[in-house]
Scaffold this active site. Sequence first.
Site, PDB file in Angstrom:
ATOM      1  N   ARG A   1       0.840  -1.219   0.000  1.00  0.00           N
ATOM      2  CA  ARG A   1       0.000   0.000   0.000  1.00  0.00           C
ATOM      3  C   ARG A   1       0.869   1.261   0.000  1.00  0.00           C
ATOM      4  O   ARG A   1       0.563   2.241  -0.693  1.00  0.00           O
ATOM      5  CB  ARG A   1      -0.927  -0.015   1.212  1.00  0.00           C
ATOM      6  CG  ARG A   1      -1.840   1.209   1.300  1.00  0.00           C
ATOM      7  CD  ARG A   1      -2.898   1.044   2.377  1.00  0.00           C
ATOM      8  NE  ARG A   1      -3.606   2.308   2.596  1.00  0.00           N
ATOM      9  CZ  ARG A   1      -3.524   3.036   3.699  1.00  0.00           C
ATOM     10  NH1 ARG A   1      -2.783   2.606   4.716  1.00  0.00           N
ATOM     11  NH2 ARG A   1      -4.181   4.169   3.816  1.00  0.00           N
TER      12      ARG A   1
ATOM     13  N   HIS B   1       0.697   3.971  -3.032  1.00  0.00           N
ATOM     14  CA  HIS B   1       0.277   5.352  -2.809  1.00  0.00           C
ATOM     15  C   HIS B   1       1.370   6.358  -3.155  1.00  0.00           C
ATOM     16  O   HIS B   1       1.067   7.502  -3.495  1.00  0.00           O
ATOM     17  CB  HIS B   1      -0.197   5.532  -1.369  1.00  0.00           C
ATOM     18  CG  HIS B   1      -1.561   4.968  -1.121  1.00  0.00           C
ATOM     19  ND1 HIS B   1      -2.474   5.563  -0.282  1.00  0.00           N
ATOM     20  CD2 HIS B   1      -2.183   3.870  -1.613  1.00  0.00           C
ATOM     21  CE1 HIS B   1      -3.591   4.854  -0.272  1.00  0.00           C
ATOM     22  NE2 HIS B   1      -3.428   3.810  -1.063  1.00  0.00           N
TER      23      HIS B   1
ATOM     24  N   TRP C   1     -10.549  -8.297   2.230  1.00  0.00           N
ATOM     25  CA  TRP C   1     -11.201  -8.657   0.969  1.00  0.00           C
ATOM     26  C   TRP C   1     -11.241 -10.182   0.774  1.00  0.00           C
ATOM     27  O   TRP C   1     -12.128 -10.692   0.116  1.00  0.00           O
ATOM     28  CB  TRP C   1     -10.470  -8.041  -0.207  1.00  0.00           C
ATOM     29  CG  TRP C   1     -10.624  -6.563  -0.366  1.00  0.00           C
ATOM     30  CD1 TRP C   1     -11.589  -5.910  -1.099  1.00  0.00           C
ATOM     31  CD2 TRP C   1      -9.797  -5.533   0.183  1.00  0.00           C
ATOM     32  NE1 TRP C   1     -11.402  -4.551  -1.040  1.00  0.00           N
ATOM     33  CE2 TRP C   1     -10.307  -4.286  -0.256  1.00  0.00           C
ATOM     34  CE3 TRP C   1      -8.658  -5.541   1.001  1.00  0.00           C
ATOM     35  CZ2 TRP C   1      -9.724  -3.075   0.090  1.00  0.00           C
ATOM     36  CZ3 TRP C   1      -8.078  -4.329   1.353  1.00  0.00           C
ATOM     37  CH2 TRP C   1      -8.608  -3.117   0.901  1.00  0.00           C
TER      38      TRP C   1
END
Length: 342
Positions: free
Chosen positions: A101, A105, A250
Site C-alpha cells: 500500500r 500510494h 477482501w
Amino acid sequence: RPLLSCMLRSGFARASIVITSNLRGGSSRLFSSANVRNVFTQSGFRFVAGGTTAAALFGLGISAVQCADVKPDWAKVKDDVRAVLDEDDYDDGSIGPVLVRLAWHCAGTYDAKSKTGGSDGATMRFPPEANHGANAGLLEARKRLEKIKAANPGLSYADLYILASYVAIEEMGGPKIPFRPGRTDAPSGEWCTPDGRLPGADMGTKPGTIAHIKEIFYRMGLSDQEIVALVGAHALGRCHTDRSGYTGPWTRAPTTFSNEYFRLLIETKWVKKQWKGPLQYENVDGGDLMMLPADLALVEDQDFKLWVETYAKDEKRFFTDFAKAYAKLTELGCKNLAYRPI
C-alpha cells in the site's frame, strides 16, 4: 559565504560541483561525478548530502558535503526487508500488505500530463502528503523501514519504498518483479503533490465511481486491463476504521498474493453492510469479508468485468499482467532508473 553550483536532475544527479569560499582567503575545489542527493541549507551554508562524507572544507569544520557514489548492496537490502515482514502483533501477522500500500500510494500520484508525482522523490515523508487522508496509517510502514534505510548507505527512501513492496509481493506468493533502482529523494515537502490524486472508494453513485476510477488511472496513462490487474492487489490486507473508515479484509488469506479477490468478486453474492460506517458490502455467506463500492465497479463496468473474469479463471495470467502493470506503475515519472534490473 560559500557558493555551491551543481547540475540537479530530478532531485539529485551525477554532476561536477565547484565550491568556492570567500572566507579565509578563498579557495575552490572540484568534485567530479558527484552523486548529489539532496541540497539543503544549514547555518547559512549550502551543502550537498548524499553518498559518503567527502571532506571538511576550507578548515571550517564542514563535514556534511557527501559526494562519493555509494551503491547499496541490493541483496542485503532485500534480505533486510524479508527479515521484517513477519510481525505477529500487526494485523494478520505480516507488514507485507501495508508495504504494498505504501509503494502504491507513492507511485499512484503520477500525472502523465504535468509529469509530476510518482514514486520518485519519496515525498510522502513530508507534509502535506504524509497527512493526506488516503495515506492514513502509512506511517506504520515508513517507520518499519527506517532501520533498513539507516543500515544501507547509498539507499534512497524512494528506492526502498518500492523495492520493499516487490520483496513483500514475492514473499507472499506473488510474482517476482524485476526492480530497477535509481529513484531519488526530494529534499522537502515542496515537491509534494496535491491531495486527491489517489482513487477514492465511493463517489456516491455506480456511474460516478466507475468514471472516477477511470479518470484517476487514465491520468497516469494506464489501461483498463492494467487498472484491473493492479486492483487485484486487494487480495492482500484489510481496511481499518481508524484509517479509511472501512473495515475488514477482501479475502480470507490477506497475506497471500493470489487471484482470490477476482474469484470472490464473481462468485460471491455481496449485500450492503448494515452498520453506522460508510457504504461497503459484505458476503452473504458469513459477513466476514468486505468489498468497497469501487471494487464492485469492476464487475459493473463491462470493460473492467472482462478482465475480472479472465483473472478469476487464470491466476498465471493475472500474475504475469500484474507484474508488468505494477512495474509500470512504480516507474512512472522516474527519470534515472538503471537500464537493467538488479
